[in-house]
Design an enzyme around this catalytic site. Structure first.
Site, PDB file in Angstrom:
ATOM      1  CG  ASP A 203      -2.015   1.042   1.178  1.00  0.00           C
ATOM      2  OD1 ASP A 203      -2.209   1.647   0.106  1.00  0.00           O
ATOM      3  OD2 ASP A 203      -2.669   1.267   2.217  1.00  0.00           O
ATOM      4  CG  LEU A 204       5.471   2.373  -1.120  1.00  0.00           C
ATOM      5  CD1 LEU A 204       5.702   2.423   0.376  1.00  0.00           C
ATOM      6  CD2 LEU A 204       6.656   1.747  -1.826  1.00  0.00           C
TER       7      LEU A 204
END
Length: 298
Positions: A203-204
C-alpha cells in the site's frame, strides 16, 4: 468526538507506564493518531479505531515486523498492539531530500529481492480499512503447493473481489467493469516476465512514506504480503512521491525492470479499485481507464 482519555489509558496499560497526550498527528484518513509522552521520557505514536475489524492492528503490526525483519527498509518499531490500538516508536519527521529519496529507491529494490513463501498472506490483512482476501489451501492459495502463479492470484484475490465490491456500490460503469474483467482474462499475456513472490509493502502511496529527520525514510501502514514488486512502484507513481524520479532511478540502478513503465497501468488497477470501493465512481472510472491502457499491449 475523541477518546483521548481512553486512548491514553489504553496506551499506558499496554506500555506499563503513564502517558500524556502531546497532540494529534495528521495524515491518516482511517484512524485517529496522536503523539504521547511517556513518564520515563521520550514520546510514542499511537493510533486507534473504535470499530476496528478483528485483527486490524495485529495485521499492521505483523506487516511492520515482516518488513523490518528483512533488514532492507526502515520501519517504526512496534511497541504494543491490541484490538483497538497500535503503539509505535515516534519518528521525527524531516525533509524529503533527494538523497533520502535515492536511499529509499535502493532500499525498496533490496526489499523486493526478498522472497516470500507465496502470494498474499495466510493471515488477516487489510488495505486501508478493507480486508484483503487471504490465501488459503488449494489452487487459489498462492502458497507453496497451491499451484497458482501471479496472474491467477492477482485476478482472483486482488482484482475481481474489489471489482465486485465497487460495482455493487455503484462506483463502476458497465464498460469499466467489462474492461477490468477482460484484463483479468488476459493477465497471463500482459503481466510481463514471470515474477516469483517477493515481500512487498502492498500500500505504498506517498502518505505511507515518512521522511525522517535522520535522513532515512520509514515505511508505515503496510499491507505487507507476497506480491509483485512492480505494484509498490506503480502505487508510488499513482499518487506521487517527493523526488519520485530519484526514487525510481535509484531503484532501477539496483534492480532493473525492463518494460516496467509500460506495465504501470496494469499495477494501478488494484489500488484504483480499492479507492472506488472507498471513495466512489471517480476512482471507478480511473480503474476502467487504467485497465484499457493495460490492454493496449495485447
Amino acid at each position: 468526538m475523541t477518546d483521548a482519555p481512553g486512548l491514553a489509558d489504553r496506551v499506558a496499560a499496554l506500555l506499563g507506564e503513564p502517558v500524556t497526550e502531546a497532540g494529534p498527528v495528521g495524515g491518516g484518513s482511517v484512524c485517529r493518531s496522536v503523539r504521547l509522552r511517556r513518564r520515563s521520557g521520550g514520546t510514542v505514536f499511537a493510533k486507534t479505531l473504535a470499530d476496528a475489524p478483528p485483527g486490524f492492528f495485529a495485521a499492521e503490526a505483523a506487516g511492520l515486523r515482516l518488513l523490518g525483519g528483512t533488514g532492507t527498509v526502515a520501519v517504526p518499531e512496534v511497541l504494543a498492539a491490541d484490538e483497538r490500538t497500535l503503539v509505535l516508536e515516534w519518528v521525527e519527521p524531516g525533509p524529503a531530500t533527494p538523497a533520502a529519496a535515492e536511499r529509499l529507491g535502493r532500499e525498496l529494490a533490496a526489499l523486493h529481492r526478498v522472497p516470500a513463501p507465496g502470494y498474499g498472506t495466510a493471515h488477516a490483512a487489510f488495505i486501508g480499512p478493507l480486508p484483503l482476501p487471504a490465501a488459503g489451501p488449494g489452487p487459489a492459495s498462492g502458497l507453496p503447493g497451491g499451484g497458482e502463479d501471479w496472474a491467477a492470484f492477482h485476478a482472483a484475490r486482488r482484482l475481481l473481489p474489489f471489482l465486485r465490491q465497487a460495482a455493487d456500490r455503484g462506483a463502476m460503469a458497465p464498460a469499466d467493469v467489462r474492461a477490468v474483467e477482460r484484463l483479468c482474462e488476459l493477465l497471463p499475456r500482459i503481466g510481463g516476465p514471470a515474477q516469483p513472490p517477493a515481500v512487498i509493502h502492498g500500500d505504498l502511496w506517498s502518505g505511507n512514506v515518512l521522511f525522517a529527520a535522520d535522513g532515512r525514510a520509514r515505511l508505515v501502514d503496510p499491507a505487507a504480503q507476497g506480491g509483485h514488486p512492480e505494484a509498490d512502484l506503480a502505487m508510488l507513481e499513482l499518487f506521487g512521491c517527493s523526488h519520485l524520479e530519484r526514487v525510481l532511478a535509484a531503484y532501477e540502478e539496483v534492480r532493473p525492470l525492463p518494460g516496467r513503465r509500460e506495465r504501470v497501468p496494469l499495477h494501478q488497477v488494484h489500488p484504483l479499485l480499492v479507492h472506488a470501493v472507498l471513495f466512489g465512481a471517480g476512482y471507478g472510472a480511473a480503474a476502467g481507464r487504467a485497465a484499457r491502457a493495460a490492454l493496449t499491449s495485447v
